[in-house]
Design a protein around this motif. Structure first.
Motif, short mmCIF file in Angstrom:
data_model
loop_
_atom_site.label_atom_id
_atom_site.label_comp_id
_atom_site.label_asym_id
_atom_site.label_seq_id
_atom_site.Cartn_x
_atom_site.Cartn_y
_atom_site.Cartn_z
N LYS A 1 -9.99 4.71 2.93
CA LYS A 1 -9.70 5.62 4.04
C LYS A 1 -9.88 4.85 5.34
CE LYS A 1 -10.41 10.28 5.66
NZ LYS A 1 -11.13 11.54 5.44
N LYS B 1 -8.74 3.38 -3.68
CA LYS B 1 -8.37 4.06 -2.44
C LYS B 1 -9.23 3.57 -1.29
CE LYS B 1 -11.18 8.00 -3.88
NZ LYS B 1 -11.48 7.56 -5.21
N LYS C 1 -6.68 8.56 7.43
CA LYS C 1 -5.58 8.42 6.47
C LYS C 1 -6.01 7.60 5.26
CE LYS C 1 -0.70 7.35 6.39
NZ LYS C 1 0.50 7.08 7.17
N TRP C 2 -5.60 8.08 4.07
CA TRP C 2 -5.88 7.38 2.83
C TRP C 2 -4.78 6.37 2.53
CZ3 TRP C 2 -10.34 7.41 0.38
CH2 TRP C 2 -11.20 8.48 0.55
N TYR C 3 -5.20 5.20 2.01
CA TYR C 3 -4.26 4.17 1.56
C TYR C 3 -4.64 3.78 0.14
CZ TYR C 3 -2.83 3.74 6.39
OH TYR C 3 -2.34 4.01 7.64
N TYR D 1 0.84 -1.20 0.00
CA TYR D 1 0.00 0.00 0.00
C TYR D 1 0.87 1.24 0.00
CZ TYR D 1 -3.72 -3.14 1.38
OH TYR D 1 -4.61 -4.17 1.42
N TRP D 2 0.35 2.29 -0.61
CA TRP D 2 0.97 3.60 -0.52
C TRP D 2 0.11 4.46 0.38
CZ3 TRP D 2 1.01 4.61 -6.48
CH2 TRP D 2 1.91 3.74 -7.11
N ASP D 3 0.71 5.41 1.05
CA ASP D 3 -0.06 6.46 1.71
C ASP D 3 -0.05 7.68 0.80
OD1 ASP D 3 2.52 7.46 2.00
OD2 ASP D 3 2.48 7.42 4.19
#
Length: 90
Positions: free
Chosen positions: A63, A61, A67-69, A32-34
């Motif tokens: 949430k 995406k 925070k979004w991942y 995963y990216w933030d």
């Protein structure tokens, strides 16, 4: 007497290939990216991301809390497709 000759271009190519393999392995480690990683990967500001593709229905995406991942593989595929579509329209 022993004399050794080194092909500098071959050594440079081997070095570059080794670096490329290492970078590919590192990329595969991220699941995963933030949002910070997404900004880094796209070279875009958060506002530019939101203005261009963040709100598209098929942009992956999630949430969690505040925070979004972004699933790395799916986000990469989406971004490549999105960029090709933008290029085709230009």
């Amino acid at each position: 007497m022993l004399q050794v000759q080194v092909d500098e271009s071959a050594v440079k190519q081997m070095y570059q290939e080794a670096i490329k393999r290492q970078l590919q392995e590192l990329d595969q480690e991220l699941v995963y990216w933030d949002s910070k990683e997404l900004r880094r990967r796209t070279c875009m500001s958060w506002n530019t991301i939101q203005d261009n593709f963040f709100h598209e229905e098929d942009f992956p995406k999630v949430k969690i809390g505040g925070k979004w991942y972004f699933p790395a593989k799916e986000a990469t595929e989406f971004l490549n497709k999105w960029l090709k579509e933008k290029e085709a329209k230009s």
